[in-house]
Design a protein around this motif. Structure first.
Motif, PDB file in Angstrom:
ATOM      1  N   THR A 132       0.833  -1.201   0.000  1.00 20.38           N
ATOM      2  CA  THR A 132       0.000   0.000   0.000  1.00 20.38           C
ATOM      3  C   THR A 132       0.869   1.253   0.000  1.00 20.38           C
ATOM      4  N   GLN A 133       1.928   1.230   0.803  1.00 21.22           N
ATOM      5  CA  GLN A 133       2.848   2.360   0.837  1.00 21.22           C
ATOM      6  C   GLN A 133       3.506   2.547  -0.532  1.00 21.22           C
ATOM      7  N   THR A 134       3.953   1.460  -1.139  1.00 17.70           N
ATOM      8  CA  THR A 134       4.597   1.538  -2.451  1.00 17.70           C
ATOM      9  C   THR A 134       3.631   2.079  -3.498  1.00 17.70           C
ATOM     10  N   ILE A 135       2.398   1.619  -3.455  1.00 15.31           N
ATOM     11  CA  ILE A 135       1.398   2.083  -4.423  1.00 15.31           C
ATOM     12  C   ILE A 135       1.137   3.573  -4.250  1.00 15.31           C
ATOM     13  N   SER A 136       1.037   4.037  -3.015  1.00 19.46           N
ATOM     14  CA  SER A 136       0.768   5.463  -2.796  1.00 19.46           C
ATOM     15  C   SER A 136       1.957   6.315  -3.241  1.00 19.46           C
ATOM     16  N   GLU A 137       3.185   5.836  -3.013  1.00 18.42           N
ATOM     17  CA  GLU A 137       4.365   6.573  -3.477  1.00 18.42           C
ATOM     18  C   GLU A 137       4.383   6.641  -4.998  1.00 18.42           C
ATOM     19  N   LYS A 138       4.076   5.517  -5.648  1.00 26.54           N
ATOM     20  CA  LYS A 138       4.079   5.500  -7.113  1.00 26.54           C
ATOM     21  C   LYS A 138       2.950   6.360  -7.678  1.00 26.54           C
ATOM     22  N   ALA A 139       1.824   6.410  -6.992  1.00 27.47           N
ATOM     23  CA  ALA A 139       0.724   7.274  -7.442  1.00 27.47           C
ATOM     24  C   ALA A 139       1.135   8.739  -7.351  1.00 27.47           C
ATOM     25  N   GLN A 140       1.847   9.089  -6.282  1.00 31.61           N
ATOM     26  CA  GLN A 140       2.314  10.467  -6.142  1.00 31.61           C
ATOM     27  C   GLN A 140       3.337  10.790  -7.232  1.00 31.61           C
ATOM     28  N   LEU A 141       4.267   9.865  -7.512  1.00 24.80           N
ATOM     29  CA  LEU A 141       5.232  10.085  -8.580  1.00 24.80           C
ATOM     30  C   LEU A 141       4.531  10.210  -9.932  1.00 24.80           C
ATOM     31  N   ARG A 142       3.478   9.433 -10.134  1.00 24.52           N
ATOM     32  CA  ARG A 142       2.725   9.505 -11.381  1.00 24.52           C
ATOM     33  C   ARG A 142       2.074  10.869 -11.535  1.00 24.52           C
ATOM     34  N   GLU A 143       1.480  11.385 -10.453  1.00 25.59           N
ATOM     35  CA  GLU A 143       0.849  12.707 -10.498  1.00 25.59           C
ATOM     36  C   GLU A 143       1.884  13.782 -10.831  1.00 25.59           C
ATOM     37  N   GLU A 144       3.058  13.685 -10.209  1.00 25.37           N
ATOM     38  CA  GLU A 144       4.116  14.659 -10.485  1.00 25.37           C
ATOM     39  C   GLU A 144       4.565  14.551 -11.937  1.00 25.37           C
ATOM     40  N   ALA A 145       4.687  13.334 -12.438  1.00 18.11           N
ATOM     41  CA  ALA A 145       5.102  13.143 -13.832  1.00 18.11           C
ATOM     42  C   ALA A 145       4.049  13.686 -14.791  1.00 18.11           C
ATOM     43  N   LEU A 146       2.768  13.501 -14.473  1.00 22.46           N
ATOM     44  CA  LEU A 146       1.702  14.035 -15.330  1.00 22.46           C
ATOM     45  C   LEU A 146       1.713  15.562 -15.349  1.00 22.46           C
ATOM     46  N   MET A 147       1.967  16.160 -14.181  1.00 22.48           N
ATOM     47  CA  MET A 147       2.050  17.625 -14.134  1.00 22.48           C
ATOM     48  C   MET A 147       3.238  18.110 -14.959  1.00 22.48           C
ATOM     49  N   GLU A 148       4.356  17.428 -14.839  1.00 22.64           N
ATOM     50  CA  GLU A 148       5.537  17.803 -15.604  1.00 22.64           C
ATOM     51  C   GLU A 148       5.275  17.609 -17.100  1.00 22.64           C
ATOM     52  N   LEU A 149       4.564  16.543 -17.448  1.00 20.03           N
ATOM     53  CA  LEU A 149       4.221  16.293 -18.845  1.00 20.03           C
ATOM     54  C   LEU A 149       3.361  17.424 -19.402  1.00 20.03           C
TER      55      LEU A 149
END
Length: 140
Positions: A65-82
């Motif tokens: 669950t912790q790993t999934i939440s970290e990856k979701a946060q990284l995904r959101e940051e990557a989408l914003m950067e995109l």
């Protein structure tokens, strides 16, 4: 005196009969007692195994669950950067189109490098410079 006799009767111990039936009952009780002890041990070991498995599964689920939440946060940051990069790419595409236009290039050269056409005189005033500084701030 009868009270004294009752006390004497209570003090006497009753001897048990040692025949085959009594011995078989004692053996059966010992066997049942040993069976209960073994059953309790088996259930304790089984319960301990269940507890360890539950803790292991719970910790694994928590870690995932912790790993999934970290990856979701990284995904959101990557989408914003995109989105920012795509916006920047659109601006660069517009600039490429403008730079292919000769009129725009001439206007840009006159503005930035103070180039002029024949017979044209360029004057810069402090008021014009303030407007140039304000325009990029408005675009952002």
């Amino acid at each position: 005196m009868s009270l004294k006799r009752d006390n004497k009767a209570e003090k006497r111990e009753v001897t048990s009969i040692r025949n085959d039936y009594v011995r078989s009952v004692e053996v059966e009780e010992a066997r049942k007692s040993a069976h209960r002890v073994r059953l309790f041990r088996r259930l304790s070991v089984f319960g301990l195994m269940i507890l360890v498995a539950t803790i292991w599964i719970g910790s694994t689920i928590y870690a995932q669950t912790q790993t999934i939440s970290e990856k979701a946060q990284l995904r959101e940051e990557a989408l914003m950067e995109l989105k920012e990069v795509e916006k920047q790419q659109d601006q660069l595409q517009e600039q490429i189109l403008l730079l292919n236009d000769e009129e725009y290039l001439a206007k840009l050269a006159r503005k930035d490098y103070f180039l002029s056409e024949e017979g044209e005189i360029i004057f810069t005033t402090p008021h014009d410079e303030n407007k140039d500084e304000e325009k990029p701030a408005e675009k952002e």
